[in-house]
Scaffold this active site. Structure first.
Site, PDB file in Angstrom:
ATOM      1  N   GLU A 227       0.869  -1.175   0.000  1.00 44.56           N
ATOM      2  CA  GLU A 227       0.000   0.000   0.000  1.00 44.56           C
ATOM      3  C   GLU A 227       0.903   1.220   0.000  1.00 44.56           C
ATOM      4  O   GLU A 227       1.492   1.565   1.022  1.00 44.56           O
ATOM      5  CB  GLU A 227      -0.915  -0.012   1.225  1.00 44.56           C
ATOM      6  CG  GLU A 227      -1.824  -1.236   1.323  1.00 44.56           C
ATOM      7  CD  GLU A 227      -2.785  -1.381   0.164  1.00 44.56           C
ATOM      8  OE1 GLU A 227      -2.934  -0.407  -0.607  1.00 44.56           O
ATOM      9  OE2 GLU A 227      -3.389  -2.454   0.018  1.00 44.56           O
ATOM     10  N   CYS A 261      -1.841   9.058   2.828  1.00 40.25           N
ATOM     11  CA  CYS A 261      -1.454   8.510   1.522  1.00 40.25           C
ATOM     12  C   CYS A 261      -2.469   8.815   0.432  1.00 40.25           C
ATOM     13  O   CYS A 261      -2.117   8.859  -0.749  1.00 40.25           O
ATOM     14  CB  CYS A 261      -1.211   7.010   1.623  1.00 40.25           C
ATOM     15  SG  CYS A 261      -2.636   6.066   2.215  1.00 40.25           S
TER      16      CYS A 261
END
Length: 482
Positions: A227, A261
């Site tokens: 990720e 993110c």
């Protein structure tokens, strides 16, 4: 420097690696002794994770704020506690359905045999969690891995030592170490963690480090879920309400001071609405944080190094003559590392802010007059982890969705696709490999094993050698019906 202090990092590295090896061995042995936890055992483990999250809430909030320098307790509750507990409860609710063997169609010429897919635990799952959401990004994947019947080892970031200590104690108070445990340590321990032969490995962090993690895991042929991040665009269509879009973008960018993110990394807006977009986002930010320099609502930058990197980005663009709008004092409170929202109007494409993931409260806003222009800009870079589109023109929206590739999308808002447990969360290309959340997480941490049950009435030997004319006729018949 005293001699004992000088050798502390080596001693810590050795202890961390030894503890990692010990725990991994224990968990591997435990898995081999009991490779398929029952439904009840898995439910109990999810309950333990929920309990430790809720009962240690105040400790987690205090530790995370101390690690950052300051972070709003509300942000920690929403983005860490609620998301973690919600994900674990979702898994608990749907686990029986996820665990069931799934019957699939068997070709007519193979009947009356049966075919099924049977989910099976992989074994021991390793999780390296980052500093930006240090609780959620450790426990949310752990919940998915535990639901799938695995053992779990977690390595938190060395940048959040207080949270790491509290998390280690909280997990140890609820879980047997053969089921779930935390390993702490510095870079050396992290490197050893990536080289451990886990049965699956999940890493959340930067693209550059993710590439090194994948290389280390490849030595053991360990499957990975990465990720990562990238430059997630927010596209304001000509049909959008600028005010509504601005509120969403400002919130999405300034949550956790942009250290997210999936935060909007830059904005594309029609050239004629460039000034209006800048003014609207700046105005929305001022309403969100009227006293941005001093309020406890606004999060600090995680470290002096990260703070200096962001300040350098700003000064480089300022030196190039780019117009900058700051929401908050330009003399940010360095002891608390509070950095104001810094809007940059059309910075050069070769500047650091346009080449690197920003990961802070810096927001470039660029003109893109048409949907095609927006698509071309997005597709000129690596595939982002998230994309945000604002507008009322369904055709323009669908064109964006069909002609760009991103990990996930939220339409007419920011961030919220990540909070949907029925949607997988993950990147694509340099923004990540694989996904989790909800059933996608259960599948990621399971071997979806195909099983063929041959019927006792079957006569497969008719296709065995020695081959005859009869074999040819049977094969000809089969080819006609498949």
């Amino acid at each position: 420097m005293p001699a004992d202090t000088a050798h502390t990092p080596d001693r810590e590295k050795t202890e961390g690696e030894q503890e990692l090896a010990r725990l991994f061995s224990l968990q591997k042995q435990a898995y081999l002794a009991a490779p398929y936890p029952t439904y009840s055992e898995r439910i109990d483990r999810l309950d333990l994770l929920i309990r430790l999250t809720e009962t240690n809430e105040d400790k987690f909030i205090e530790a995370i704020s101390a690690d950052f320098g300051n972070r709003s307790s509300f942000e920690t509750v929403v983005a860490e506690i609620v998301v973690t507990v919600s994900g674990a409860k979702h898994a608990r609710k749907h686990l029986k359905h996820w665990m069931r063997p799934r019957g699939v169609a068997t070709p007519v010429h193979m009947l009356p045999a049966k075919s099924r897919i049977e989910p099976q635990p992989l074994g021991v799952v390793g999780i390296i969690s980052p500093w930006n959401y240090p609780l959620q990004l450790a426990l949310a994947p752990a919940a998915a891995a535990l639901a799938a019947g695995n053992r779990v080892l977690i390595k938190p970031s060395e940048l959040t030592p207080r949270l790491s200590e509290v998390l280690q104690q909280a997990i140890a108070s609820q879980f047997d170490e053969t089921v779930c445990a935390v390993v702490t340590g510095g870079v050396g321990t992290g490197q050893a963690f990536t080289e451990t032969p886990f049965d699956h490995f999940l890493f959340t962090g930067s693209t550059a480090v993710g590439a090194r993690v994948a290389q280390a895991a490849a030595k053991n042929l360990t499957p990975v879920t990465l990720e990562l991040g990238g430059k997630s665009p927010a596209i304001i269509d000509d049909s959008a309400d600028i005010g509504d879009a601005a509120k969403s973008i400002a919130y999405g960018k300034m949550l956790n001071a942009g250290q997210t993110c999936v935060a909007p990394d830059y904005v594309l807006t029609p050239h004629a609405k460039l000034d209006a977009t800048v003014e609207a986002i700046a105005g929305a930010a001022r309403k969100l944080y009227p006293a941005i320099d001093t309020t406890d609502d606004y999060t600090s930058i995680i470290s002096d190094r990260h703070f200096a990197r962001l300040k350098s980005m700003i000064e480089k663009v300022r030196d190039q003559g780019v117009k900058i709008v700051e929401v908050g004092s330009s003399n940010a409170l360095h002891p608390q590392r509070k950095l104001p929202l810094t809007i940059m109007i059309d910075p050069p494409v070769d500047s650091d802010v346009m080449k690197e993931e920003i990961f802070g409260p810096i927001l470039p806003i660029l003109p893109a007059d048409t949907t095609d222009a927006a698509v071309q800009h997005v597709n000129a870079g690596d595939r982002p982890l998230a994309l945000y589109w604002y507008g009322k023109d369904d055709n323009a929206r669908d064109y964006i969705l069909q002609n760009t590739v991103s990990g996930g999308v939220t339409v007419n808002d920011a961030l919220w696709h990540v909070a949907q447990e029925n949607l997988p969360f993950g990147g694509v290309g340099k923004s990540g490999i694989g996904s989790y959340h909800g059933e996608a997480g259960f599948t990621t941490f399971s071997h979806m094993k195909p099983v063929f049950y041959q019927s006792r009435f079957a006569n497969g030997s008719i296709m065995h050698p020695p081959y005859t004319d009869k074999t040819s006729k049977i094969l000809s018949f089969v080819r006609k019906i498949i």
